[in-house]
Design a protein around this motif. Structure first.
Motif, short mmCIF file in Angstrom:
data_model
loop_
_atom_site.label_atom_id
_atom_site.label_comp_id
_atom_site.label_asym_id
_atom_site.label_seq_id
_atom_site.Cartn_x
_atom_site.Cartn_y
_atom_site.Cartn_z
N GLN A 30 -36.94 -59.47 94.62
CA GLN A 30 -36.87 -58.71 95.87
C GLN A 30 -35.42 -58.29 96.16
OE1 GLN A 30 -39.03 -60.43 99.13
NE2 GLN A 30 -38.98 -58.54 100.27
N LEU A 31 -34.46 -59.15 95.84
CA LEU A 31 -33.06 -58.77 95.98
C LEU A 31 -32.73 -57.57 95.10
CD1 LEU A 31 -30.16 -59.13 96.99
CD2 LEU A 31 -29.86 -60.90 95.24
N ILE A 32 -33.21 -57.59 93.88
CA ILE A 32 -33.00 -56.46 92.97
C ILE A 32 -33.64 -55.19 93.54
CG2 ILE A 32 -33.56 -55.51 90.68
CD1 ILE A 32 -33.25 -58.42 89.60
N ASP A 33 -34.84 -55.31 94.07
CA ASP A 33 -35.52 -54.16 94.67
C ASP A 33 -34.71 -53.59 95.84
OD1 ASP A 33 -37.59 -54.58 92.88
OD2 ASP A 33 -38.87 -55.62 94.34
N ILE A 34 -34.16 -54.48 96.66
CA ILE A 34 -33.40 -54.05 97.84
C ILE A 34 -32.15 -53.28 97.43
CG2 ILE A 34 -32.01 -54.86 99.80
CD1 ILE A 34 -34.08 -57.22 100.01
N ILE A 35 -31.38 -53.83 96.49
CA ILE A 35 -30.14 -53.13 96.13
C ILE A 35 -30.41 -51.88 95.31
CG2 ILE A 35 -28.70 -55.19 96.34
CD1 ILE A 35 -28.54 -55.22 93.25
N THR A 36 -31.53 -51.84 94.63
CA THR A 36 -31.90 -50.62 93.90
C THR A 36 -32.26 -49.51 94.88
OG1 THR A 36 -32.66 -51.93 92.02
CG2 THR A 36 -33.43 -49.65 92.14
N ALA A 37 -32.94 -49.89 95.96
CA ALA A 37 -33.32 -48.91 96.99
C ALA A 37 -32.12 -48.51 97.85
CB ALA A 37 -34.43 -49.47 97.86
N GLN A 38 -31.14 -49.42 97.94
CA GLN A 38 -29.93 -49.18 98.75
C GLN A 38 -28.71 -49.41 97.88
OE1 GLN A 38 -31.25 -50.69 103.12
NE2 GLN A 38 -30.24 -52.19 101.88
N PRO A 39 -28.40 -48.51 96.96
CA PRO A 39 -27.28 -48.73 96.04
C PRO A 39 -25.95 -49.01 96.73
CG PRO A 39 -28.49 -46.74 95.45
CD PRO A 39 -29.05 -47.23 96.74
N GLU A 40 -25.81 -48.54 97.98
CA GLU A 40 -24.56 -48.80 98.69
C GLU A 40 -24.38 -50.29 99.00
OE1 GLU A 40 -27.80 -47.90 101.65
OE2 GLU A 40 -27.12 -46.97 99.80
N SER A 41 -25.45 -51.08 98.95
CA SER A 41 -25.37 -52.52 99.19
C SER A 41 -25.02 -53.30 97.93
CB SER A 41 -26.71 -53.03 99.73
OG SER A 41 -27.03 -52.39 100.93
N ALA A 42 -25.11 -52.67 96.79
CA ALA A 42 -24.89 -53.37 95.52
C ALA A 42 -23.49 -53.95 95.41
CB ALA A 42 -25.17 -52.43 94.34
N GLU A 43 -22.49 -53.21 95.88
CA GLU A 43 -21.11 -53.70 95.78
C GLU A 43 -20.90 -54.95 96.63
OE1 GLU A 43 -16.51 -52.12 95.99
OE2 GLU A 43 -18.13 -50.75 96.48
N ILE A 44 -21.47 -54.96 97.83
CA ILE A 44 -21.35 -56.13 98.71
C ILE A 44 -21.99 -57.34 98.04
CG2 ILE A 44 -22.07 -57.11 100.93
CD1 ILE A 44 -21.99 -54.17 101.99
N VAL A 45 -23.22 -57.16 97.53
CA VAL A 45 -23.93 -58.26 96.89
C VAL A 45 -23.17 -58.73 95.64
CG1 VAL A 45 -26.07 -58.89 95.70
CG2 VAL A 45 -26.17 -57.57 97.81
N LEU A 46 -22.66 -57.80 94.85
CA LEU A 46 -21.92 -58.17 93.64
C LEU A 46 -20.69 -59.01 93.98
CD1 LEU A 46 -21.65 -57.99 90.57
CD2 LEU A 46 -20.43 -55.83 90.89
#
Length: 119
Positions: A30-46
């Motif tokens: 689900q985390l992967i799904d969320i950041i895939t749908a919201q690529p702008e969140s990927a950097e924060i999560v990374l």
């Protein structure tokens, strides 16, 4: 590799020991799904995944300890954990769309109903 791909790879690496379809694995997906749908969140999560207290196992423990049964509530808990925006609806499941075979198509005329036949 772009930031999204790096984030997804980092998540998968941290969750490599989770049994497929387990609660832990589902949170990871689900985390992967969320950041895939919201690529702008990927950097924060990374960036957060590099901090011990913010790694995937901490997220999973937090979500599982809340004993959430509703996928929307799980998504909200994930987004709150990483302080990223919560989507209005559940994002599409990336792992299903990447691994699923396309549904068989049938011509629309096979299921055609003439409304005049009902009169």
């Amino acid at each position: 590799m772009n930031i999204l791909e790096n984030a997804v790879e980092c998540i998968k690496t941290q969750g490599k020991n989770y049994k497929k379809y387990s609660n832990e694995w589902n949170v990871m997906q689900q985390l992967i799904d969320i950041i895939t749908a919201q690529p702008e969140s990927a950097e924060i999560v990374l960036q957060d995944l590099k901090i011990k207290e913010m790694q995937l196992n901490a997220l999973v423990a937090s979500v599982i300890n809340q004993r959430l049964a509703d996928p929307y509530k799980v998504m909200t808990a994930i987004c709150e954990f990483y302080a990223i925006p919560t989507p209005d609806e559940l994002p599409p499941e990336v792992w299903r769309t990447n691994n699923a075979s396309p549904a068989p198509t049938t011509p629309a005329t096979e299921n055609f109903i003439n409304l005049m036949d009902l009169l």
